[in-house]
Design a protein around this motif. Sequence first.
Motif, short mmCIF file in Angstrom:
data_model
loop_
_atom_site.label_atom_id
_atom_site.label_comp_id
_atom_site.label_asym_id
_atom_site.label_seq_id
_atom_site.Cartn_x
_atom_site.Cartn_y
_atom_site.Cartn_z
N ALA A 1 0.82 -1.21 0.00
CA ALA A 1 0.00 0.00 0.00
C ALA A 1 0.86 1.26 0.00
N MET A 2 2.11 1.12 0.40
CA MET A 2 3.01 2.27 0.39
C MET A 2 3.53 2.57 -1.02
N ILE A 3 3.31 1.61 -1.95
CA ILE A 3 3.70 1.82 -3.34
C ILE A 3 2.47 2.18 -4.18
N GLY A 4 1.44 1.36 -4.10
CA GLY A 4 0.22 1.59 -4.88
C GLY A 4 0.17 0.73 -6.11
N ASP A 5 -0.90 -0.03 -6.25
CA ASP A 5 -1.09 -0.92 -7.39
C ASP A 5 -1.55 -0.12 -8.60
N PRO A 6 -0.81 -0.17 -9.72
CA PRO A 6 -1.24 0.59 -10.91
C PRO A 6 -2.38 -0.07 -11.67
N SER A 7 -2.76 -1.31 -11.31
CA SER A 7 -3.80 -2.04 -12.05
C SER A 7 -5.10 -1.26 -12.07
N GLY A 8 -5.62 -1.03 -13.28
CA GLY A 8 -6.91 -0.37 -13.42
C GLY A 8 -6.91 1.11 -13.10
N ASN B 1 10.82 -6.84 -20.41
CA ASN B 1 10.04 -6.95 -21.65
C ASN B 1 8.69 -7.61 -21.39
N ARG B 2 8.71 -8.67 -20.60
CA ARG B 2 7.46 -9.38 -20.31
C ARG B 2 6.55 -8.53 -19.41
N ALA C 1 2.19 -6.62 -19.68
CA ALA C 1 1.07 -6.79 -18.75
C ALA C 1 0.11 -5.62 -18.88
N GLU C 2 -1.19 -5.92 -18.83
CA GLU C 2 -2.22 -4.90 -19.04
C GLU C 2 -2.11 -3.78 -18.01
N CYS C 3 -1.73 -4.13 -16.76
CA CYS C 3 -1.67 -3.11 -15.70
C CYS C 3 -0.61 -2.06 -16.00
N PHE C 4 0.43 -2.44 -16.77
CA PHE C 4 1.47 -1.48 -17.13
C PHE C 4 1.19 -0.83 -18.50
N LYS C 5 0.71 -1.62 -19.44
CA LYS C 5 0.45 -1.10 -20.79
C LYS C 5 -0.48 0.10 -20.76
N SER C 6 -1.53 0.02 -19.93
CA SER C 6 -2.53 1.08 -19.91
C SER C 6 -1.99 2.37 -19.30
#
Length: 407
Positions: free
Chosen positions: A75-82, A145-146, A150-155
Motif C-alpha cells: 500500500a506504500m507503493i500503490g497498485d497501478p492495475s486499473g 520486456n514481459r 502486462a495490461e496493468c502497465f500497458k494502460s
Amino acid sequence: MSNVFDVLKERGFIQQATHEDEIRELFGKESVTFYIGFDPTADSLHVGHFLQVIAMSHLQKAGHRPIFLIGGGTAMIGDPSGKTDMRKMLTPETIQHNANCFLDQTKGFLDFSEGNAIMANNADWLLNLQYIPFIREVGRHFSVNRMLTAECFKSRMEKGLSFLEFNYMIMQGYDFLELYRRHGCRLQLGGDDQWSNIIAGADLIRRVEGEAAYGMTFTLLTTSEGKKMGKTESGAIWLNPEKTSPFEFYQYWRNVDDKDVEKCLALLTFLPMDEVRRLGSLEGAEINHAKEVLAFEVTKLVHGEEEATKAQEAARSLFSKGPLAGSVPTTEVTVSDLDGMDILGLLVKTELVASRGEGRRLVQQGGITIDDVKINDIGHLITPESFTDGSLMIKKGKKGFHQVKLV
C-alpha cells in the motif's frame, strides 16, 4: 462430496486459472493453503472486496486454509492495475489504521481460530528488505520486456508509469514466495485485474523453489452492461455502516437491474443454486421478490439479521407510503438550527450533497422532493411547519432517502 472448484465455477466466480485441471485435482485431494491480498488504501472494505471474501468463505467451508494478507507494505507503493493515475501516497499511520479496520471487518466472515485461517501483513517482510540483496535474489527473475506486456502497465505507459509503481508486480510476486516459504501457500486468488501480478508470483516460486504454484482470478462484480457494480452517485458501497448505512446498503441491492439479480445471488449469498436459479427466473412484478431476497441476504451477511430486518421494513414502509419503521439514514435538527435554513443548507447538513453548488444543481434538475412534493425553488425555506409529526422525508433522485427529525 462436491469439489469446491466446481462450486465456485457453478456460482460464476472463476474467470481465469493458470492450471484449471491441476487446481481442481489439488482441491480434491488435500487441504490447500491459499491467499488473497488486500491493500488497505481506505478505512473499510467495499463490495468488490466482499465478493472475494465470500469466495474465501466457500473455500474455508470446504476444508481449505485462507490467508488474508493485508498489504501494509504494498500500500506504500500503490497498485497501478486499473488506474489511470498514480495512487495518492498514504502515511504509515493511515495504512496501519486502515489495516486494523480491514481485520475487524473480516473476522465476521472467516474463522481465524488456530489452524483454520491466517492473518498476515506483508509489511512484516517488505519494509525490512535490503535493496541490493533483494534485486539480486528476486529482481533477476523478472523480465522487463514481459512485464511491459502486462495490461496493468500497458494502460499506463502513455500517461507515465513511475518506477515506484513498476516495482509493484515484483513486490506482489515476492509476497507469494514468502507465503509459500512461511505457510506452504500454493495458490493465489484475486480479482481478474490482478492476473498479471498473480502469474508473476506463481512463476517466481517455480523459478526460485522449483515447486508448482497456481493462480486463479474471480470475475469482477459488474452489471450485465459491463459496468463495475458497487458505486453510486455518492461514492462506493462500503461495508462499514458509518460510511454506507445498512438501509442504503440494502437499497442498493434492492434496486439492481432485473438482469443482474441471479448473478448477484450466486456470487454474494450462500443460497443453494437451485434457489438462486428459481429466483433469477422470476419475471415481471415477481422479480421484486427476488430483489428483496438478494438485498436481505447480503445485508444480513454484512450487518447482521437485525439490521437487515430493519432495513427491509424501512424500505417496505417507503414504497407503501406507510409509517416509517426502520433504519433510514436520519439527521436530527433543532428549531434554532432552522433559523434561516433553506433547502440547500438542509441538503448540506444531511450530507446528501457536498456543497450548496451541488445542491443547487440537484434542485434545478428536479432531483429533490420533500414528503413527495418536488422542490424547484433553491430558496425554499425549511421551518418548523415543514415537519409533519416532527419529521420530514427528503428523496434524492429515485432511490436516495433521508429522514430529518425535529428535536
